[in-house]
Design an enzyme around this catalytic site. Structure first.
Site, PDB file in Angstrom:
ATOM      1  N   GLU A 270       0.882  -1.175   0.000  1.00 19.58           N
ATOM      2  CA  GLU A 270       0.000   0.000   0.000  1.00 19.58           C
ATOM      3  C   GLU A 270       0.913   1.216   0.000  1.00 19.58           C
ATOM      4  OE1 GLU A 270      -2.412   2.535   3.139  1.00 19.58           O
ATOM      5  OE2 GLU A 270      -2.883   0.385   3.266  1.00 19.58           O
ATOM      6  N   CYS A 307      -3.547   7.086   5.903  1.00 16.64           N
ATOM      7  CA  CYS A 307      -3.460   6.729   4.479  1.00 16.64           C
ATOM      8  C   CYS A 307      -4.708   7.144   3.723  1.00 16.64           C
ATOM      9  CB  CYS A 307      -3.218   5.234   4.318  1.00 16.64           C
ATOM     10  SG  CYS A 307      -4.340   4.194   5.252  1.00 16.64           S
TER      11      CYS A 307
END
Length: 522
Positions: A270, A307
């Site tokens: 990610e 995030c």
């Protein structure tokens, strides 16, 4: 618990094959709020320690993959239990190493344990179908064999701790939980921003290993602040997959190593997202002020170090936009400058925002309160036209921290073109009334191909740990658009399919036998 009490409970070593080993003389922990080192030293993993850890995991694989689903579920539940037994110490240490508020860390600890419990619950009562095709010996011109589709764990998995989630995306976080649930031993490379937190969580896992009589190498922790340890880990031939949450720069280096090994392995990374927000005109007229406040508050969660922090706002120029901008500026002006998770992250933020403000066509929309210390970062929002935004790749790059860019569009065609040019994202949000959603249905369809999670009338910060969650997206949000790092589907990253043909019933895995209610027979 006092700092001294926490200090005496730390050894600063690696945890390999059930033993604490190594000399704690490599690097120090750091307090980002006070901008000073903490009094703890940690061992620096070299290739030798990495090899020992991977060898321990590989040695444990044969025994661990043979444990029943019930045994693995009890193990995951026990890890959660042991973390909660030491929760006060873990949160106290994490607070010193990250500066994150106690309430945030309490919530993150709960999420960490809930992830473990979710996988444990699934193992006790799996929901995925299994498939079997019956034999047909009389079929012409050739008989048909019995075949059944099952899954095997990949082997030892390397997990990299994340800087911004010292618990939920680190030592016992989602990658570790899903790998263990899949039947894979784990080697965690602790993040150097919170090594003491990693050690205390590892001690909880060690207690769970003993309580459940698991193979000693099923979980290993190596501490490292230098890149050599990380590179040695992903290059080791017995590592069969990697889970990573971090920057695009580091993620690409590790992904390329995984791809160019003699035996390439999957890299589940990610790597960042700007999580665009699209505000449609009817709702803007009705709720400009509340939308602006929600945007700023979401952007400021964790001082912008989520995030899913919303870093891009896309609006149409209209009369209501002035109200939105005024409220946004007022709300932003009330936000404090603050330290970030590490001095390095703060320095990068300061460098990137200064460079962006100097770009032609970019204007400052609003700023938070001025920084009172050199290691603090000031919240910032810029505004730019869609043409200038798309003309400069730097403006489209994630700025990790309390930052956003507002792009002003003249027409819906400009918005559509911006969506077409967007990189892959973890999330995007569409804010609009029912009329807006009908009028902009093409925008919704186009945007769905750019994201892993499409959100309506909510801000993106926060990821629910549940069966239906998808936390991933087209590159560079993640390196495999087919996978998620949150939710029950995360287990699938660490297993592979295998077809058993004409295998005797007594030898079949339990989930492929007739008594499994999830077995679909054709």
């Amino acid at each position: 618990m006092t700092q001294q009490d926490n200090t005496t409970s730390l050894c600063g070593q690696h945890f390999i094959g059930g033993q604490w080993i190594g000399k704690a003389d490599g690097f120090t922990s750091f307090n980002p709020v006070e901008n000073t080192p903490l009094p703890w030293l940690f061992a620096e993993a070299a290739e030798q320690e990495v090899n020992q850890a991977v060898n321990a995991a590989q040695s444990a694989f044969s025994a661990y993959r043979q444990t029943t689903a019930m045994q693995k579920s009890e193990f995951l539940d026990e890890i959660a239990k042991q973390i909660m037994a030491d929760v006060d110490s873990i949160i106290a240490i994490a607070h010193q190493e990250t500066g994150l508020p106690f309430a945030r860390l309490q919530g993150e600890t709960a999420r960490t344990c809930n992830q473990l419990k979710m996988f444990a619950s699934y193992l006790r009562a799996p929901t995925d179908a299994r498939y079997a095709d019956k034999a047909d010996p009389d079929r012409m011109p050739l008989p048909k064999a019995d075949s059944r589709l099952g899954y095997l764990p990949l082997g030892a998995v390397a997990v990299f701790g994340a800087s911004n989630f010292p618990l939920a995306f680190s030592t016992a976080g989602g990658d570790t939980a899903s790998a263990l649930a899949a039947g894979c031993p784990v080697v965690v490379k602790g993040h150097p921003a919170h090594p003491a937190t990693s050690e205390l969580v590892t001690k909880a896992i060690a207690r769970a290993i003993n309580a459940c009589n698991m193979p000693t190498g099923v979980f290993n922790l190596v501490q490292a602040s230098q890149a050599t340890g990380a590179i040695a880990l992903v290059r080791h031939p017995d590592i069969k997959a990697v889970g990573f949450t971090g920057s695009l720069k580091v993620g690409r280096i590790l992904a390329d190593i995984c791809a160019t090994r003699p035996l390439p392995i999957p890299f589940y990374g990610e790597l960042g997202s700007i999580n665009p927000q699209f505000i449609l005109p009817t709702l803007m007229v009705e709720s400009a002020e509340s939308l602006a406040r929600s945007q700023v508050l979401s952007m400021m969660m964790g001082h912008g170090q989520f995030c899913t922090s919303p870093g891009l706002i896309v609006v149409l120029k209209d009369a209501a936009l002035k109200r939105y901008l005024a409220s946004f500026s007022d709300e932003m002006a009330a936000q404090d400058a603050a330290p970030m998770l590490t001095p390095g992250i703060a320095a990068t933020y300061q460098k990137m925002t200064q460079a962006l403000m100097a770009i032609k066509g970019v204007n400052v929309l609003a700023q938070g309160k001025a920084a009172t210390a050199s290691h603090h970062t000031r919240p910032l929002a810029l505004t730019v036209s869609v043409s200038d935004y798309l003309a400069n790749q730097a403006l489209q790059t994630e700025v990790f921290g309390p930052f956003a860019i507002l792009v002003q569009c003249e027409t819906i065609e400009e918005i559509d073109y911006l969506v077409h040019m967007l990189d892959g994202q973890l999330t995007a949000s569409i804010h609009g009334l029912e009329k807006d959603l009908k009028d902009y249905s093409q925008l919704i369809d186009n945007l769905s191909y750019k994201v892993g999670r499409l959100i309506f009338n909510q801000m993106p910060t926060g990821v629910e740990v549940c069966y239906s969650m998808n936390h991933g997206g087209p590159y560079p949000a993640s390196t495999d658009v087919r996978s998620t790092s949150v939710g029950i589907e995360a287990m699938k990253r660490f297993v592979r399919p295998i077809c058993y043909q004409n295998m005797p019933l007594s030898q079949l895995p339990r989930d492929l036998r007739p008594e499994n209610p999830q077995l679909m027979t054709f």
